[in-house]
Motif scaffolding. Structure first.
Motif, PDB file in Angstrom:
ATOM      1  N   TYR B 156       0.845  -1.383   0.112  1.00 44.88           N
ATOM      2  CA  TYR B 156      -0.020  -0.041   0.082  1.00 44.88           C
ATOM      3  C   TYR B 156       0.835   1.231  -0.131  1.00 44.88           C
ATOM      4  N   ALA B 157       1.964   1.349   0.817  1.00 45.61           N
ATOM      5  CA  ALA B 157       2.755   2.294   0.847  1.00 45.61           C
ATOM      6  C   ALA B 157       3.528   2.642  -0.750  1.00 45.61           C
ATOM      7  N   ALA B 158       3.957   1.509  -1.253  1.00 43.89           N
ATOM      8  CA  ALA B 158       4.546   1.765  -2.601  1.00 43.89           C
ATOM      9  C   ALA B 158       3.848   2.205  -3.480  1.00 43.89           C
ATOM     10  N   ALA B 159       2.576   1.607  -3.300  1.00 37.54           N
ATOM     11  CA  ALA B 159       1.429   1.993  -4.465  1.00 37.54           C
ATOM     12  C   ALA B 159       0.791   3.465  -4.125  1.00 37.54           C
ATOM     13  N   GLY B 160       1.233   3.907  -2.918  1.00 35.31           N
ATOM     14  CA  GLY B 160       0.489   5.349  -2.603  1.00 35.31           C
ATOM     15  C   GLY B 160      -0.909   5.093  -2.313  1.00 35.31           C
ATOM     16  N   ALA B 161      -1.597   3.814  -2.041  1.00 34.95           N
ATOM     17  CA  ALA B 161      -2.928   3.587  -2.278  1.00 34.95           C
ATOM     18  C   ALA B 161      -3.519   3.949  -0.855  1.00 34.95           C
ATOM     19  N   PRO B 162      -4.739   4.558  -0.772  1.00 37.47           N
ATOM     20  CA  PRO B 162      -5.294   4.850   0.799  1.00 37.47           C
ATOM     21  C   PRO B 162      -5.707   3.266   1.229  1.00 37.47           C
ATOM     22  N   PHE B 180       1.926  -5.710  -8.567  1.00 37.73           N
ATOM     23  CA  PHE B 180       2.907  -6.232  -7.893  1.00 37.73           C
ATOM     24  C   PHE B 180       3.261  -7.626  -7.797  1.00 37.73           C
ATOM     25  N   GLY B 181       2.447  -8.211  -9.016  1.00 40.98           N
ATOM     26  CA  GLY B 181       2.957  -9.657  -9.184  1.00 40.98           C
ATOM     27  C   GLY B 181       2.264 -10.907  -8.186  1.00 40.98           C
ATOM     28  N   LEU B 182       1.474 -10.349  -7.203  1.00 41.11           N
ATOM     29  CA  LEU B 182       0.933 -11.153  -6.635  1.00 41.11           C
ATOM     30  C   LEU B 182      -0.325 -12.099  -6.989  1.00 41.11           C
ATOM     31  N   PRO B 183       0.031 -13.438  -6.702  1.00 39.11           N
ATOM     32  CA  PRO B 183      -1.171 -14.302  -7.292  1.00 39.11           C
ATOM     33  C   PRO B 183      -2.591 -14.063  -6.692  1.00 39.11           C
ATOM     34  N   TYR B 184      -2.547 -13.652  -5.519  1.00 39.08           N
ATOM     35  CA  TYR B 184      -3.932 -13.691  -4.685  1.00 39.08           C
ATOM     36  C   TYR B 184      -4.181 -12.216  -4.249  1.00 39.08           C
ATOM     37  N   VAL B 283       6.778 -12.123   5.236  1.00 39.60           N
ATOM     38  CA  VAL B 283       6.200 -10.625   5.538  1.00 39.60           C
ATOM     39  C   VAL B 283       6.488  -9.987   6.818  1.00 39.60           C
ATOM     40  N   GLN B 284       7.281 -10.536   7.459  1.00 43.30           N
ATOM     41  CA  GLN B 284       7.676 -10.001   8.662  1.00 43.30           C
ATOM     42  C   GLN B 284       8.052  -8.400   8.628  1.00 43.30           C
ATOM     43  N   GLY B 285       7.251  -7.744   9.375  1.00 45.71           N
ATOM     44  CA  GLY B 285       7.775  -6.198   9.466  1.00 45.71           C
ATOM     45  C   GLY B 285       6.913  -5.671   7.935  1.00 45.71           C
ATOM     46  N   LYS B 286       6.028  -6.267   7.316  1.00 44.74           N
ATOM     47  CA  LYS B 286       5.657  -5.805   6.308  1.00 44.74           C
ATOM     48  C   LYS B 286       4.025  -5.410   6.229  1.00 44.74           C
ATOM     49  N   PHE B 287       3.596  -6.021   7.263  1.00 48.24           N
ATOM     50  CA  PHE B 287       2.145  -6.079   7.359  1.00 48.24           C
ATOM     51  C   PHE B 287       1.601  -5.362   8.380  1.00 48.24           C
ATOM     52  N   GLY B 288       0.208  -5.126   8.569  1.00 43.08           N
ATOM     53  CA  GLY B 288      -0.348  -4.485   9.708  1.00 43.08           C
ATOM     54  C   GLY B 288      -1.882  -5.027   9.685  1.00 43.08           C
ATOM     55  N   VAL B 289      -2.383  -4.503  10.646  1.00 44.09           N
ATOM     56  CA  VAL B 289      -4.041  -4.915  11.062  1.00 44.09           C
ATOM     57  C   VAL B 289      -4.765  -3.891  10.931  1.00 44.09           C
ATOM     58  N   LEU B 290      -6.162  -3.976  10.385  1.00 45.71           N
ATOM     59  CA  LEU B 290      -7.168  -2.958  10.385  1.00 45.71           C
ATOM     60  C   LEU B 290      -8.467  -3.673  10.867  1.00 45.71           C
ATOM     61  N   PRO B 291      -9.227  -2.836  11.313  1.00 51.57           N
ATOM     62  CA  PRO B 291     -10.691  -3.390  11.341  1.00 51.57           C
ATOM     63  C   PRO B 291     -11.169  -3.739   9.952  1.00 51.57           C
ATOM     64  N   LEU B 292     -12.267  -4.588   9.745  1.00 52.19           N
ATOM     65  CA  LEU B 292     -12.774  -5.132   8.584  1.00 52.19           C
ATOM     66  C   LEU B 292     -13.261  -3.976   7.805  1.00 52.19           C
ATOM     67  N   VAL B 293     -13.223  -4.285   6.323  1.00 47.47           N
ATOM     68  CA  VAL B 293     -13.840  -3.408   5.718  1.00 47.47           C
ATOM     69  C   VAL B 293     -15.543  -3.392   5.994  1.00 47.47           C
ATOM     70  N   HIS B 294     -15.950  -2.204   5.497  1.00 46.00           N
ATOM     71  CA  HIS B 294     -17.470  -1.867   5.896  1.00 46.00           C
ATOM     72  C   HIS B 294     -18.175  -1.338   4.752  1.00 46.00           C
ATOM     73  N   GLY B 295     -19.306  -1.621   4.806  1.00 52.67           N
ATOM     74  CA  GLY B 295     -20.221  -1.191   3.553  1.00 52.67           C
ATOM     75  C   GLY B 295     -20.798  -0.096   3.738  1.00 52.67           C
ATOM     76  N   PRO B 296     -21.422   0.630   2.535  1.00 55.87           N
ATOM     77  CA  PRO B 296     -22.033   2.083   2.902  1.00 55.87           C
ATOM     78  C   PRO B 296     -23.023   2.298   3.876  1.00 55.87           C
ATOM     79  N   ASP B 297     -23.668   1.126   4.321  1.00 50.55           N
ATOM     80  CA  ASP B 297     -24.723   1.215   5.515  1.00 50.55           C
ATOM     81  C   ASP B 297     -24.232   0.770   6.687  1.00 50.55           C
ATOM     82  N   GLY B 298     -23.056   0.426   6.824  1.00 49.31           N
ATOM     83  CA  GLY B 298     -22.578  -0.123   8.190  1.00 49.31           C
ATOM     84  C   GLY B 298     -21.222   0.202   8.906  1.00 49.31           C
TER      85      GLY B 298
END
Lengths: 273, 427, 302
Positions: B156-162, B180-184, B283-298
């Motif tokens: 996300y940092a390399a792509a500058g994506a939110p 980034f050439g990731l399969p999934y 992925v040591q040191g390269k990941f983080g955690v967030l709350p789950l994604v939510h929909g427009p109504d929730g």
């Protein structure tokens, strides 16, 4: 005729490869480090070759205890099953008395019932009899479910052995048991050893009763022990594969030991008598 | 003759060995605590030794049971339906409390908790809700679990994506994966098992949907739920964000794939965090955690999981068992357990503990997620409901039926179950 | 006069020889079986105390036999049984013949052929689960190499390929059982019969059809009865590989039974389902006995 021989040869080799292959892959994988185990295009050979999984299951989990338990339970059940089963089969095959079909039928019916239904009442029975966590808690149900196959197979087997030999023994004055012991049993050796292998492996593989009737580590058998490798979410694949590999060794050994006995076959001379 | 002797000798030896194994019970009060094996067992033994020092008259044996929920459930049902007193303190999954309580297998703990001065307010609300049945306390929450969104910080940092917060943000994952050439892209658990229900409910709840409304009515077939389910299914087929493989994945499949660096996002439980932080992880040191994604109504809403401690009704020493439970539930022991095993505590105040925060830098984020997590329907009928949902969610995910059909049929079938058994078990 | 004495003495011996085995079986199995049968007529869902327990007669049976899910599971189970056991019989026969005749096979290869069966069913399923894992498995990698589409590589996400994997696991694991049984059966066939046939000018194929196959019937019969019963009760492979999925496409009767008894705690309903499963296995057994069992039923003197 030569051509069909070659075809059989090739088919046999293919069959061996196919049946051996998943096991071979498991064996290889058990020596791979975790990072290599989970690659999208898995490499064939472990790199680096590691004994970590085996170390974990033997030193950390004391898997050898479970192996011993399984060997004892399977071994004892097999001995008793073959002894009781061959006697019963001899009676059913050779002697004339009423109720044979009924008895064969009853024995068969017992093994047609799904074990899941039987676990709870059996547990209740064993609990009242204070048998939980003893070897007997497993041996008794295993016997009950291995005996039907043993009796049916040996009955079929004994019936096919020509009666003249036993008649000869009778006329020489031998009693029923002696005839059984000295004449019938040696001739039925392939069947006896086959039954032994069948029973041993049934006990070796059985999971549901082993799970329900042995609650402490000391009496746990192999299938349950392996299932318990898993944590709350984690599944230690490497260790599981290593354990599976280890588990097949004693059985392979047993089969190797007995394989000549089950293929000994009858020669024309013995049959003619 | 020799052969005959060997035969009989073996037989008798066999019978003799068969009788082995039973040992007489030791004197004094003997309790049995059931729990998982492996590191959990080693740690528990340590705790039990200390317990014995504090209470020399009570001897506790640790009984390792399978950690996998269904095997342990099998054992508990087999034992408890035979009224076996063998296990005194039970390690329960949160979804079992209503059914065990209704079956009369758990000792109600209101009186004891009040007498011991245990403040129920300090428990995370979802945890407490799971331990109550018809207003009575039947278990105490022991550790907490809820769904998290793991993401690749480096990508996300390399792509500058939110960072991903909404369902719409998931669509971006496809371009990230390709760039980034990731399969999934986004991995989640979609096999036909309880985990699928957790994941699907998270989508539904995070879109403002509900299974039961506040008055206990079944409201499964409604637009918000449909939108959520459609989003989940579209991830695979229309948006190509998730591979079809997720329909066969459980937690470890997702974790390993993410650990090897194959995925951009992953929905998983907190257990994965320490594992992903180990040196062997790619992925040591390269990941983080967030709350789950939510929909427009929730709002982001995770599915609440975890474990409780309960006392067996048929236990011969319920008072001593309660002493053990109180010991295990002390702040000190809950904290030690979290540090040793990564099994996060059920007490909200412990999440502000600096010691724990040092070991789990993401602890505040976890607390937020846990505080907003929702438990699955609290009813003895949950196994029926889960079974129906598993079948239909899986069918939707593998395109054997449309999301619309899945919800409609689930609604009809669950309504049928409730009507049939309902008075005995409506949530 | 003498004949009557001989008969009664034989009868006594017969019962005596049978007694130990029958005692064990009766002691252990009678109560659980009887209890299950009795329970199938009861309503007993412990976790729903509002539901009155008690006699419900044939209600469970009626509910099962009018339920779509039961029939789907029944069809799945029968299909699985027929295909699996059929394949195992065929492959087992070939393997038994190969071991029996081909002197090229050493003890080691014989052991290798029998090896899959030495692995507990749940673990064999776990091995195959690992093999077909869409991310890390060897088989999808092979499929990828063959140019199969990504969607089709996920074998367990499609009903047909999921069944193929389940059947493959079962056949892989259980063919050795058939091989062993048929091998034992082959051992009892006297070789001089083949010599006589050869002297009469019969071809290998004719000898096989006229001598081997008929004399293999008793062993085949026993193998089929027991193996079919086991296949009818298939549970471990389903549970490990697919959990009944995708959806409920791979649900079998034993799987439904497990859910009913151990998840839903519907003990009466589960007992009724157990009885139905038993009747299914019995139906197969009776079918085999009717078509092949004449040899087994005769007295011991032939």
């Amino acid at each position: 005729m030569r051509r069909s021989g070659v075809l059989v040869y090739i088919a046999t080799i293919a069959f061996i490869l196919l049946s051996f292959f998943p096991f071979f892959w498991t064996l290889l994988s058990s020596f791979k480090p975790a990072s290599q185990l989970f690659q999208i295009n898995p490499a064939f050979w472990p790199q680096p070759f590691t004994w970590e999984n085996y170390r974990a299951i033997f030193l950390e989990r004391r898997f050898y205890l479970n192996i011993i338990n399984s060997i004892v339970v399977a071994g004892v059940t097999t001995c008793i099953c073959v002894a009781l089963g061959s006697l019963a089969a001899y009676g059913l095959a050779r002697l004339a008395f009423r109720g044979k079909t009924l008895i064969l039928g009853f024995i068969l019916v017992v093994s047609l019932f799904p074990p899941i239904a039987i676990v709870s009442p059996l547990f209740l029975m064993f609990e009242k009899a204070r048998l939980i966590n003893t070897y007997l808690a497993l041996i008794l149900p295993y016997l009950t479910f291995a005996l039907p196959l043993t009796v049916w197979l040996l009955t079929a087997f004994f019936r096919q052995i020509p009666f003249e030999l036993e008649e000869a023994a009778h006329m020489d004055g031998a009693g029923t048991l002696r005839t059984f012991w000295e004449v019938t049993l040696p001739l039925a050796a392939p069947g006896i050893f086959t039954t032994a292998i069948l029973t041993f492996i049934y006990c070796w593989n059985e999971f549901l009763f082993a799970l329900a009737f042995t609650t402490n580590d000391a009496s746990r058998t192999i299938p349950v022990a392996i299932v318990m490798f898993s944590g709350y979410h984690t599944v230690p694949w490497g260790q599981i594969l290593a354990a599976v590999t280890v588990v097949t060794v004693p059985v392979a050994g047993l089969v190797l030991l007995l394989q000549r006995r089950i293929i000994s076959g009858l020669t024309a001379g013995a049959v003619k008598g | 003759m020799r052969l005959a002797l060997t035969w009989w000798g073996c037989l008798w030896l066999a019978l003799a060995v068969a009788g082995c194994g039973a040992t007489p019970p030791p004197p004094g009060v003997s309790l049995v605590l059931a729990g998982g094996s492996g590191p959990e067992e080693a740690f528990a033994q340590e705790q039990l030794r200390e317990f014995h020092r504090l209470h020399p008259d009570i001897r506790v044996t640790y009984q390792a049971t399978p950690s996998s929920a269904s095997e342990r459930h099998t054992l508990y049902v087999t034992w408890l339906s035979s009224q076996a007193p063998d296990i005194d303190v039970l390690n329960l999954d949160v979804i079992w409390v209503p059914e065990f309580a209704a079956a009369g297998w758990l000792v109600p703990l209101d009186r004891q908790a009040a007498a011991a001065g245990i403040s129920l307010d300090d428990f995370l609300p979802a945890g407490l809700a799971c331990s109550l049945y018809q207003g009575k306390l039947y278990a105490l929450p022991w550790f907490v679990d809820a769904g998290l969104l793991y993401y690749r910080r480096d990508i996300y940092a390399a792509a500058g994506a939110p960072l991903p917060h909404t369902f719409a943000d998931l669509l971006r994952v496809r371009s990230l994966k390709e760039k980034f050439g990731l399969p999934y892209g986004f991995l989640f658990q979609g096999q036909t098992y309880e985990g699928l229900v957790c994941v699907a409910l998270e989508f539904i709840w995070s879109n403002g949907g509900r299974v039961f409304d506040d008055s206990g009515r079944l409201v499964l077939d409604q637009p918000r739920n449909l939108e959520a389910l459609k989003t989940m299914v579209n991830l695979i087929y229309r948006d190509r964000v998730s591979p079809l493989a997720v329909a066969t994945f459980q937690e470890e499949d997702c974790r390993h794939a993410f650990e090897q660096g194959y995925a951009v996002l992953m929905r998983n439980w907190p257990y994965a965090y320490p594992l992903l932080s180990q040196p062997a992880s790619r992925v040591q040191g390269k990941f983080g955690v967030l709350p789950l994604v939510h929909g427009p109504d929730g709002q982001p809403t995770s599915c609440f999981g975890g474990g409780c401690l309960g006392i067996n009704t048929f236990s011969r020493h319920p008072a001593a068992a309660w002493t053990l439970v109180r010991f295990l539930m002390s702040r000190k022991n809950l904290k030690r357990r979290a540090k040793a095993l990564g099994m996060l505590p059920p007490l909200a105040s412990l999440y502000d503990d600096p010691d724990l925060q040092a070991q789990f830098p993401y602890l505040q984020r976890l607390k937020n997620v846990f505080s907003q997590a929702r438990p699955r329907p609290i009813t003895p009928l949950y196994s029926f409901i889960s079974d129906i949902l598993q079948v239909h969610f899986s069918r939707a995910l593998t395109r054997q039926e449309t999301p619309q059909e899945a919800l409609q049929k689930s609604q009809t079938e669950i309504a049928g179950v409730l009507q049939r058994f309902g008075r005995a078990g409506a949530p | 006069m003498k004949r009557a004495v001989l008969l009664s003495r034989e009868a006594r011996w017969g019962y005596l020889l049978l007694a130990p085995a029958l005692l064990v079986i009766a002691l252990v199995a009678l109560y659980p079986l009887g209890y299950t049968l009795w329970l199938s007529f009861q309503q007993k869902i412990i976790k729903l105390p509002g539901l009155k327990p008690g006699w419900v007669g044939l209600a469970h049976y009626r509910e099962l036999l009018t339920g779509a899910r039961f029939w789907l599971a029944l069809v799945n189970t029968v299909m699985f049984t027929v295909i699996s056991v059929g394949l195992e019989l065929l492959l087992g026969l070939l393997a038994a013949l190969a071991i029996h005749r081909a002197r090229i096979l050493t003890g080691l290869t014989r052991a290798a052929v029998l090896l899959p069966w030495a692995i507990p069913t749940v673990l064999a399923a776990v091995m195959w689960l690992f093999l077909v894992n869409p991310a890390f498995g060897l088989i999808p990698m092979g499929l990828r190499f063959l140019g199969v589409s990504e969607s089709s590589q996920v074998l367990l996400a499609h009903p047909l390929s999921a069944w193929a994997v389940i059947i493959a696991t079962d056949v892989w694991k259980n063919t050795p059982f058939m091989t062993l049984m048929l091998l034992a059966g082959l051992q009892v066939i006297p070789t001089d019969l083949y010599e006589a046939a050869a002297m009469d000018g019969a071809s290998r194929w004719q000898a096989f059809r006229r001598i081997t196959l008929p004399l293999l019937v008793p062993a085949t019969l026993v193998a089929l009865i027991f193996r079919t019963a086991q296949a009818f009760m298939v549970f471990g492979q389903i549970y490990t590989l697919t959990g009944g999925g995708p959806g409920n496409a791979t649900e079998t009767l034993a799987f439904l039974n497990y859910q009913a008894i151990l998840n839903d705690m519907r003990f009466g309903y589960g007992a009724a389902l157990s009885v139905l499963i038993f009747l299914g296995s019995l139906a197969f057994a009776l079918l085999y006995l009717a078509t092949m069992g004449s040899q087994l039923k005769e007295g011991g003197r032939s």
